[in-house]
Design a protein around this motif. Structure first.
Motif, PDB file in Angstrom:
ATOM      1  N   THR A  47      31.398  23.290 -26.912  1.00 27.99           N
ATOM      2  CA  THR A  47      31.065  24.056 -28.125  1.00 27.99           C
ATOM      3  C   THR A  47      29.594  24.479 -28.042  1.00 27.99           C
ATOM      4  O   THR A  47      28.882  24.114 -27.089  1.00 27.99           O
ATOM      5  N   ALA A  48      29.139  25.202 -29.067  1.00 21.56           N
ATOM      6  CA  ALA A  48      27.738  25.671 -29.091  1.00 21.56           C
ATOM      7  C   ALA A  48      26.766  24.497 -28.995  1.00 21.56           C
ATOM      8  O   ALA A  48      25.646  24.647 -28.496  1.00 21.56           O
ATOM      9  N   ASN A  49      27.169  23.341 -29.454  1.00 21.12           N
ATOM     10  CA  ASN A  49      26.303  22.164 -29.383  1.00 21.12           C
ATOM     11  C   ASN A  49      25.857  21.890 -27.943  1.00 21.12           C
ATOM     12  O   ASN A  49      24.705  21.537 -27.692  1.00 21.12           O
ATOM     13  N   THR A 190      29.978  21.735 -36.870  1.00 20.70           N
ATOM     14  CA  THR A 190      29.020  20.815 -37.500  1.00 20.70           C
ATOM     15  C   THR A 190      28.793  21.220 -38.961  1.00 20.70           C
ATOM     16  O   THR A 190      28.743  20.357 -39.852  1.00 20.70           O
ATOM     17  N   SER A 211      27.778  35.025 -40.006  1.00 23.71           N
ATOM     18  CA  SER A 211      27.736  36.416 -39.565  1.00 23.71           C
ATOM     19  C   SER A 211      28.964  37.152 -40.110  1.00 23.71           C
ATOM     20  O   SER A 211      29.956  36.517 -40.488  1.00 23.71           O
ATOM     21  N   MET A 247      21.630  25.133 -39.093  1.00 24.93           N
ATOM     22  CA  MET A 247      22.350  24.913 -37.819  1.00 24.93           C
ATOM     23  C   MET A 247      22.102  26.081 -36.877  1.00 24.93           C
ATOM     24  O   MET A 247      22.401  25.980 -35.693  1.00 24.93           O
ATOM     25  N   VAL A 271      18.688  21.327 -37.837  1.00 24.68           N
ATOM     26  CA  VAL A 271      19.653  20.460 -37.150  1.00 24.68           C
ATOM     27  C   VAL A 271      20.101  21.112 -35.834  1.00 24.68           C
ATOM     28  O   VAL A 271      20.284  20.438 -34.835  1.00 24.68           O
ATOM     29  N   HIS A 275      21.910  30.116 -32.824  1.00 27.19           N
ATOM     30  CA  HIS A 275      21.355  31.442 -32.503  1.00 27.19           C
ATOM     31  C   HIS A 275      20.144  31.231 -31.584  1.00 27.19           C
ATOM     32  O   HIS A 275      19.036  31.630 -31.904  1.00 27.19           O
ATOM     33  N   THR A 350      30.987  30.926 -24.871  1.00 29.71           N
ATOM     34  CA  THR A 350      30.282  30.006 -25.779  1.00 29.71           C
ATOM     35  C   THR A 350      28.787  30.321 -25.774  1.00 29.71           C
ATOM     36  O   THR A 350      28.139  30.362 -26.826  1.00 29.71           O
ATOM     37  N   PRO A 357      35.607  30.946 -34.164  1.00 30.20           N
ATOM     38  CA  PRO A 357      35.192  29.657 -34.730  1.00 30.20           C
ATOM     39  C   PRO A 357      36.341  28.673 -34.938  1.00 30.20           C
ATOM     40  O   PRO A 357      36.127  27.462 -34.913  1.00 30.20           O
TER      41      PRO A 357
HETATM   42  N1  LIG Z   1      20.530  17.657 -34.018  1.00 31.49           N
HETATM   43  C1  LIG Z   1      21.690  17.070 -33.847  1.00 31.49           C
HETATM   44  O1  LIG Z   1      21.777  15.854 -33.766  1.00 31.49           O
HETATM   45  C2  LIG Z   1      22.928  17.900 -33.783  1.00 31.49           C
HETATM   46  C3  LIG Z   1      24.176  17.279 -33.731  1.00 31.49           C
HETATM   47  C4  LIG Z   1      25.329  18.069 -33.745  1.00 31.49           C
HETATM   48  C5  LIG Z   1      25.214  19.452 -33.747  1.00 31.49           C
HETATM   49  N2  LIG Z   1      23.982  20.009 -33.768  1.00 31.49           N
HETATM   50  C6  LIG Z   1      23.845  21.477 -33.732  1.00 31.49           C
HETATM   51  O2  LIG Z   1      24.724  22.140 -34.605  1.00 31.49           O
HETATM   52  C7  LIG Z   1      24.979  23.462 -34.085  1.00 31.49           C
HETATM   53  C8  LIG Z   1      26.456  23.762 -34.174  1.00 31.49           C
HETATM   54  O3  LIG Z   1      27.158  23.187 -33.082  1.00 31.49           O
HETATM   55  P1  LIG Z   1      28.768  23.254 -32.993  1.00 31.49           P
HETATM   56  O4  LIG Z   1      29.121  22.652 -31.702  1.00 31.49           O
HETATM   57  O5  LIG Z   1      29.315  22.742 -34.267  1.00 31.49           O
HETATM   58  O6  LIG Z   1      28.994  24.827 -32.892  1.00 31.49           O
HETATM   59  P2  LIG Z   1      30.351  25.701 -32.806  1.00 31.49           P
HETATM   60  O7  LIG Z   1      31.414  25.105 -33.611  1.00 31.49           O
HETATM   61  O8  LIG Z   1      30.626  26.027 -31.390  1.00 31.49           O
HETATM   62  O9  LIG Z   1      29.767  26.977 -33.574  1.00 31.49           O
HETATM   63  C9  LIG Z   1      30.057  28.294 -33.277  1.00 31.49           C
HETATM   64  C10 LIG Z   1      29.282  29.164 -34.264  1.00 31.49           C
HETATM   65  O10 LIG Z   1      27.889  29.166 -33.963  1.00 31.49           O
HETATM   66  C11 LIG Z   1      27.362  30.496 -34.087  1.00 31.49           C
HETATM   67  N3  LIG Z   1      26.994  30.895 -32.720  1.00 31.49           N
HETATM   68  C12 LIG Z   1      27.260  30.211 -31.595  1.00 31.49           C
HETATM   69  N4  LIG Z   1      26.714  30.805 -30.523  1.00 31.49           N
HETATM   70  C13 LIG Z   1      26.070  31.876 -30.967  1.00 31.49           C
HETATM   71  C14 LIG Z   1      25.282  32.881 -30.334  1.00 31.49           C
HETATM   72  N5  LIG Z   1      25.064  32.893 -29.016  1.00 31.49           N
HETATM   73  N6  LIG Z   1      24.779  33.846 -31.112  1.00 31.49           N
HETATM   74  C15 LIG Z   1      24.991  33.840 -32.445  1.00 31.49           C
HETATM   75  N7  LIG Z   1      25.716  32.884 -33.098  1.00 31.49           N
HETATM   76  C16 LIG Z   1      26.244  31.937 -32.361  1.00 31.49           C
HETATM   77  C17 LIG Z   1      28.435  31.290 -34.729  1.00 31.49           C
HETATM   78  O11 LIG Z   1      28.323  30.991 -36.124  1.00 31.49           O
HETATM   79  P3  LIG Z   1      27.796  31.961 -37.295  1.00 31.49           P
HETATM   80  O12 LIG Z   1      28.399  33.286 -37.037  1.00 31.49           O
HETATM   81  O13 LIG Z   1      28.369  31.277 -38.520  1.00 31.49           O
HETATM   82  O14 LIG Z   1      26.302  31.912 -37.247  1.00 31.49           O
HETATM   83  C18 LIG Z   1      29.682  30.626 -34.175  1.00 31.49           C
HETATM   84  O15 LIG Z   1      30.836  30.857 -34.937  1.00 31.49           O
HETATM   85  C19 LIG Z   1      24.449  23.466 -32.654  1.00 31.49           C
HETATM   86  O16 LIG Z   1      23.239  24.191 -32.570  1.00 31.49           O
HETATM   87  C20 LIG Z   1      24.221  22.004 -32.380  1.00 31.49           C
HETATM   88  O17 LIG Z   1      23.222  21.751 -31.437  1.00 31.49           O
HETATM   89  C21 LIG Z   1      22.847  19.277 -33.773  1.00 31.49           C
END
Ligand SMILES: NC(=O)c1ccc[n+]([C@@H]2O[C@H](COP(=O)([O-])OP(=O)(O)OC[C@H]3O[C@@H](n4cnc5c(N)ncnc54)[C@H](OP(=O)(O)O)[C@@H]3O)[C@@H](O)[C@H]2O)c1
Length: 374
Positions: A47-49, A190, A211, A247, A271, A275, A350, A357
């Motif tokens: 995933t994006a994470n 997340t 978006s 996020m 967090v 983007h 990704t 999503p």
């Molecule tokens: N700090 C921590 O401990 C921690 C822990 C967990 C997760 N996180 C963070 O939470 C975020 C979400 O992770 P996830 O795995 O839940 O994501 P995910 O489900 O894969 O999220 C996908 C969404 O992220 C946005 N996106 C992803 N790539 C993009 C790109 N290249 N350009 C523009 N928008 C993009 C879009 O959302 P929109 O269209 O809605 O913007 C897309 O629908 C990550 O950045 C992750 O690192 C941090």
């Protein structure tokens, strides 16, 4: 009779340009030195994470988990793997574990500790890295494991814990007096987990920012009280105090929220960075309102382990996780694929933010992955 080993294979990205990738193949792993464990990586989630692991590869040391040749990196992922060889007295062959793996067929670890509940990799290259990522959980010792839910576990278990802790951190502080929680990248897993927790506790409105292309999906989830696109921030009621959980890490969105709410923004916490190409490298020091702070999950874990005790912590997180996991069945569409081409395609999508999503990508570098129910 131990199973015959296949050739090894690793997926790597260029550290200076993550669009460039390669597969590094090799012979089947040879004999293990004493005290080692060989995992056959069965399946993993992407995933994006995981892209933010590359973003933080140098800064937070993510490249050091699975070292590669100079200039190349192995992005870590959450997955399930089976022990196929062991020269460690505390780890039996056949043990299936959940944990942090490279996108690969095999991983060798050097356990420094091994119990029925946890195997800890003590390899020297991992010294100084966050201990949580060096822990492998045998499924038979994990009260949260369910064979029928392996996909959701890989895709969202770790993400959910972060969101659980963010919501808990905010509630502990009475939401800093806010009545709304603004959540960017509302379509990310997340963020959905955070909105689920916010709406479950019912102390504030969950407001999602996303978006245009993901708007309908987010509106259909039912866990946000309100959903807007990024260019609609100015239509939010700036006299209602709010907190912002970011996020997306998008500098433009962050600025729009801070300038719109100013002192009515009671807390701003970073967090994620979905983007990543529009990230705010300056850290937002010149913004009106509160100074953005990075959410540090380990601190909240430590606090709650002390407050609730390890069993109380497990119980609370476990109950909340099961509720979220079961509710996510209404929207999560698991996409399972195998092989190099599938991994390359899903990785590039990704990275570029082109995945849908609702899709949860589960991948394997084996033709016939083993575990979990479909
Ligand atoms: N700090 C921590 O401990 C921690 C822990 C967990 C997760 N996180 C963070 O939470 C975020 C979400 O992770 P996830 O795995 O839940 O994501 P995910 O489900 O894969 O999220 C996908 C969404 O992220 C946005 N996106 C992803 N790539 C993009 C790109 N290249 N350009 C523009 N928008 C993009 C879009 O959302 P929109 O269209 O809605 O913007 C897309 O629908 C990550 O950045 C992750 O690192 C941090």
């Amino acid at each position: 009779m131990p199973e015959t080993l296949g050739e090894s294979l690793n997926f790597e990205v260029r550290k200076t340009d993550w669009k460039q990738t390669r597969f590094v193949g090799g012979p089947a792993p040879g004999d293990l030195e004493p005290g080692r464990v060989l995992f056959r990586v069965d399946r993993f989630a992407l995933t994006a994470n995981n892209i933010t692991y590359a973003l933080a590869g140098d800064g937070l040391g993510y490249w050091r988990f699975f070292p590669a040749e100079e200039g190349w990196g192995r992005i870590p992922v959450m997955g399930f793997a089976d022990v196929v060889r062991s020269t460690h007295p505390g780890v039996a062959e056949g043990t299936r574990c959940f944990g942090f793996f490279p996108m690969a067929r095999y991983l060798v670890i050097e356990p420094s500790r091994a119990t029925a509940e946890q195997i800890v990799d003590g390899a020297p290259h991992r010294a100084g890295l966050a201990p949580v990522y060096g822990q492998y959980t045998p499924v038979l010792g994990d009260p949260l494991y369910s064979a029928a839910h392996e996909d959701a576990h890989m895709l969202m278990r770790g993400l959910f814990l972060t969101s659980f802790l963010v919501e808990d951190f905010l509630c502990e502080r009475e939401l800093f007096g806010a009545r709304a929680v603004l959540i960017s990248s509302a379509s990310s897993k997340t963020s959905i987990a955070l909105a689920f927790q916010v709406s479950r506790s019912g102390r504030a409105k969950a407001v999602g920012l996303t978006s245009r292309r993901n708007l309908d999906f987010v509106k259909g989830l039912g866990c946000y009280d309100q959903v807007l696109t990024y260019d609609e921030v100015k239509s939010l009621p700036a006299d209602v105090p709010a907190v912002f959980v970011d996020m997306a890490g998008n500098a433009g969105v962050q600025r729009a929220i801070h300038e719109h709410y100013r002192d009515q923004l009671k807390h701003s916490c970073g967090v994620g960075a979905t983007h990543w190409s529009a990230a705010n490298l300056a850290g937002g020091a010149d913004l009106p309102g509160p100074k953005p702070e990075f959410f540090f999950a380990p601190a909240q874990i430590q606090k709650r382990l002390k407050d609730w005790g390890p069993d109380g912590f497990q119980q609370r997180v476990g109950d909340a996780w099961r509720a979220f996991r079961d509710a996510s069945a209404a929207w999560l569409h698991v996409v399972r694929e195998s092989g190099r081409d599938a991994l390359e395609r899903v990785y590039q999508e990704t990275l570029a933010g082109r995945t849908r999503p609702q899709d949860g990508h589960v991948l394997s570098l084996w033709d016939a992955p083993r575990g979990g129910k479909r």
